[in-house]
Design an enzyme around this catalytic site. Sequence first.
Site, PDB file in Angstrom:
ATOM      1  N   HIS A 189       2.018   5.998 -15.131  1.00  0.00           N
ATOM      2  CA  HIS A 189       2.114   5.475 -13.745  1.00  0.00           C
ATOM      3  C   HIS A 189       1.038   4.413 -13.585  1.00  0.00           C
ATOM      4  O   HIS A 189      -0.151   4.727 -13.493  1.00  0.00           O
ATOM      5  CB  HIS A 189       1.917   6.593 -12.717  1.00  0.00           C
ATOM      6  CG  HIS A 189       1.989   6.120 -11.292  1.00  0.00           C
ATOM      7  ND1 HIS A 189       2.745   6.753 -10.340  1.00  0.00           N
ATOM      8  CD2 HIS A 189       1.404   5.082 -10.655  1.00  0.00           C
ATOM      9  CE1 HIS A 189       2.633   6.119  -9.182  1.00  0.00           C
ATOM     10  NE2 HIS A 189       1.812   5.104  -9.352  1.00  0.00           N
ATOM     11  N   HIS A 191       0.059   0.303 -11.898  1.00  0.00           N
ATOM     12  CA  HIS A 191       0.360  -0.906 -11.120  1.00  0.00           C
ATOM     13  C   HIS A 191      -0.253  -2.107 -11.837  1.00  0.00           C
ATOM     14  O   HIS A 191      -1.475  -2.174 -11.988  1.00  0.00           O
ATOM     15  CB  HIS A 191      -0.228  -0.800  -9.708  1.00  0.00           C
ATOM     16  CG  HIS A 191       0.354   0.343  -8.936  1.00  0.00           C
ATOM     17  ND1 HIS A 191       1.460   0.208  -8.133  1.00  0.00           N
ATOM     18  CD2 HIS A 191       0.009   1.656  -8.889  1.00  0.00           C
ATOM     19  CE1 HIS A 191       1.761   1.388  -7.600  1.00  0.00           C
ATOM     20  NE2 HIS A 191       0.895   2.287  -8.046  1.00  0.00           N
ATOM     21  N   ASN A 251       6.473  -1.818  -7.152  1.00  0.00           N
ATOM     22  CA  ASN A 251       6.204  -2.146  -5.739  1.00  0.00           C
ATOM     23  C   ASN A 251       5.524  -3.503  -5.570  1.00  0.00           C
ATOM     24  O   ASN A 251       4.461  -3.631  -4.977  1.00  0.00           O
ATOM     25  CB  ASN A 251       5.395  -1.023  -5.051  1.00  0.00           C
ATOM     26  CG  ASN A 251       4.012  -0.829  -5.635  1.00  0.00           C
ATOM     27  OD1 ASN A 251       3.783  -1.087  -6.812  1.00  0.00           O
ATOM     28  ND2 ASN A 251       3.073  -0.375  -4.819  1.00  0.00           N
ATOM     29  N   LYS A 302      12.126   4.514  -9.386  1.00  0.00           N
ATOM     30  CA  LYS A 302      11.026   4.993  -8.545  1.00  0.00           C
ATOM     31  C   LYS A 302      11.500   5.217  -7.113  1.00  0.00           C
ATOM     32  O   LYS A 302      12.087   4.326  -6.502  1.00  0.00           O
ATOM     33  CB  LYS A 302       9.917   3.940  -8.555  1.00  0.00           C
ATOM     34  CG  LYS A 302       8.797   4.209  -7.582  1.00  0.00           C
ATOM     35  CD  LYS A 302       7.844   5.269  -8.083  1.00  0.00           C
ATOM     36  CE  LYS A 302       6.839   5.627  -7.005  1.00  0.00           C
ATOM     37  NZ  LYS A 302       5.503   5.876  -7.542  1.00  0.00           N
ATOM     38  N   HIS A 337       7.242   9.339  -5.474  1.00  0.00           N
ATOM     39  CA  HIS A 337       6.020   9.356  -4.651  1.00  0.00           C
ATOM     40  C   HIS A 337       6.213  10.476  -3.636  1.00  0.00           C
ATOM     41  O   HIS A 337       6.946  10.321  -2.669  1.00  0.00           O
ATOM     42  CB  HIS A 337       5.794   8.008  -3.963  1.00  0.00           C
ATOM     43  CG  HIS A 337       4.513   7.981  -3.173  1.00  0.00           C
ATOM     44  ND1 HIS A 337       3.432   7.211  -3.527  1.00  0.00           N
ATOM     45  CD2 HIS A 337       4.137   8.660  -2.064  1.00  0.00           C
ATOM     46  CE1 HIS A 337       2.444   7.421  -2.669  1.00  0.00           C
ATOM     47  NE2 HIS A 337       2.846   8.292  -1.763  1.00  0.00           N
ATOM     48  N   HIS A 370       1.421  11.505  -9.438  1.00  0.00           N
ATOM     49  CA  HIS A 370       0.076  11.631  -8.860  1.00  0.00           C
ATOM     50  C   HIS A 370      -0.030  12.838  -7.926  1.00  0.00           C
ATOM     51  O   HIS A 370      -0.326  12.703  -6.745  1.00  0.00           O
ATOM     52  CB  HIS A 370      -0.375  10.337  -8.163  1.00  0.00           C
ATOM     53  CG  HIS A 370       0.626   9.622  -7.307  1.00  0.00           C
ATOM     54  ND1 HIS A 370       1.366  10.258  -6.357  1.00  0.00           N
ATOM     55  CD2 HIS A 370       0.987   8.321  -7.272  1.00  0.00           C
ATOM     56  CE1 HIS A 370       2.139   9.367  -5.758  1.00  0.00           C
ATOM     57  NE2 HIS A 370       1.938   8.194  -6.303  1.00  0.00           N
ATOM     58  N   ASP A 394      -2.253   5.799 -12.129  1.00  0.00           N
ATOM     59  CA  ASP A 394      -2.069   5.161 -10.826  1.00  0.00           C
ATOM     60  C   ASP A 394      -3.160   4.119 -10.587  1.00  0.00           C
ATOM     61  O   ASP A 394      -3.577   3.893  -9.451  1.00  0.00           O
ATOM     62  CB  ASP A 394      -2.042   6.193  -9.694  1.00  0.00           C
ATOM     63  CG  ASP A 394      -1.472   5.614  -8.408  1.00  0.00           C
ATOM     64  OD1 ASP A 394      -0.909   4.508  -8.440  1.00  0.00           O
ATOM     65  OD2 ASP A 394      -1.617   6.270  -7.354  1.00  0.00           O
TER      66      ASP A 394
HETATM   67  C1  NCD Z   1      -0.610   2.100  -4.780  1.00  0.00           C
HETATM   68  C2  NCD Z   1      -0.652   0.585  -4.704  1.00  0.00           C
HETATM   69  O1  NCD Z   1      -1.697   0.055  -4.330  1.00  0.00           O
HETATM   70  O2  NCD Z   1       0.334  -0.052  -5.060  1.00  0.00           O
HETATM   71  N1  NCD Z   1      -1.706   2.640  -4.036  1.00  0.00           N
HETATM   72  C3  NCD Z   1      -2.279   3.843  -4.200  1.00  0.00           C
HETATM   73  O3  NCD Z   1      -3.149   4.209  -3.410  1.00  0.00           O
HETATM   74  N2  NCD Z   1      -1.936   4.631  -5.185  1.00  0.00           N
HETATM   75  C4  NCD Z   1       0.687   2.583  -4.289  1.00  0.00           C
HETATM   76  C5  NCD Z   1       0.968   4.003  -4.683  1.00  0.00           C
HETATM   77  O4  NCD Z   1       1.162   4.305  -5.843  1.00  0.00           O
HETATM   78  O5  NCD Z   1       1.022   4.855  -3.785  1.00  0.00           O
HETATM   79 ZN    ZN Z   2       0.975   4.265  -7.691  1.00  0.00          ZN
END
Ligand code: NCD
Ligand code: ZN
Length: 345
Positions: free
Chosen positions: A14, A16, A42, A100, A137, A175, A248
């Site tokens: 996971h 970003h 996202n 997702k 999520h 998460h 995450d």
């Molecule tokens: C994530 C993001 O910033 O894209 N933020 C987070 O606090 N984990 C989004 C997410 O995974 O919930």
């Molecule tokens: Zn995330």
Amino acid sequence: MTQTLTIRRPDDWHLHLRDGSMLKAVLPETARHFARAIVMPNLVPPVVTAADAAAYRARIMAALPEGMAFTPLMTLYLTEETDPADVKAAAESGLVTAVKLYPAGATTNSASGVRDFDKVRPVLETMAEIGLPLCVHGEVTTPEVDIFDREAVFIETVLDPIRRATPGLRVVMEHITTRDGVDYVAAGGDDLGGTITTHHLIINRNHLLVGGIRPHYYCLPVAKREEHRLALRAAATGGNPRFFLGTDSAPHLTHLKEHACGCAGVFSATNTMSCLAEVFEQEGALDRLEGFGALNGPAFYRLPANEETITLTRGDPVAYPPVIETDDGPVTLFDPGFPLHWRVD
Ligand code: NCD
Ligand code: ZN
């Protein structure tokens, strides 16, 4: 005597990576230690179709520095308009590894998420048929539900009903932050996995709120009470193959976190393996770090574990940079609040 630990190269289930100059800055931080990552969709606008995923994948590969190897495992952002045939084709061509689900409004860039779960039923049924995992999520967004209860309420009112209504659907509860999440995943059988972040093994809500608000510890799902952190540590280090690493790692520019309405997300890609080695050592479970970081995830996703290895060495505390620079400004690195003795060679 130097202590070393050699494990298969880990994966991040996971992550970003963002886009543009942020992508360029953070991708090497992950690719240095991790072979693969499940890449969150996202973006603004989100990665919704197979064509979006193919284009994003190409941008990631173009941002990868020469000489680094990394495989992005792409995901599609489930919306109420998602076409089951597009999902099926994307999965069968190998382009996409998971879909997702964001409940609308749950977190950063989730406005296009799902409000009416009946509308996505045909997609979920197709996914169950072809064995494509749904990454979830797991928080309700109903304003009446307290933010600290959102995960537990989601399990009962959304996740469990979806799983009952869609037999064979493979789900990753992402998460997880509560004992409720740990218990649900542990009891869920072969079709259910759970990812745990690095920071939720280390911080509880006191770290976020006591002695001043610490915006760099603010993420979603928000860190919970200590008893939940302890349940997560027991799950991560306990050897149950249903639990695996999803950092995450979610970079935001430092000034957007140190803000009157600060963004949610902890950026931990750079020092995650050092943090995890410290946590597993504290729990007397260094021999289980490989399972959590490099074996359980591929087993759930039905992918081979990596053949390459990394070696961690214990020594003097590692001096990680406090920030990673991007062309748009700095991103603050997760500070675990204790010295990190394990370096990745
Ligand atoms: C994530 C993001 O910033 O894209 N933020 C987070 O606090 N984990 C989004 C997410 O995974 O919930
Ligand atoms: Zn995330």
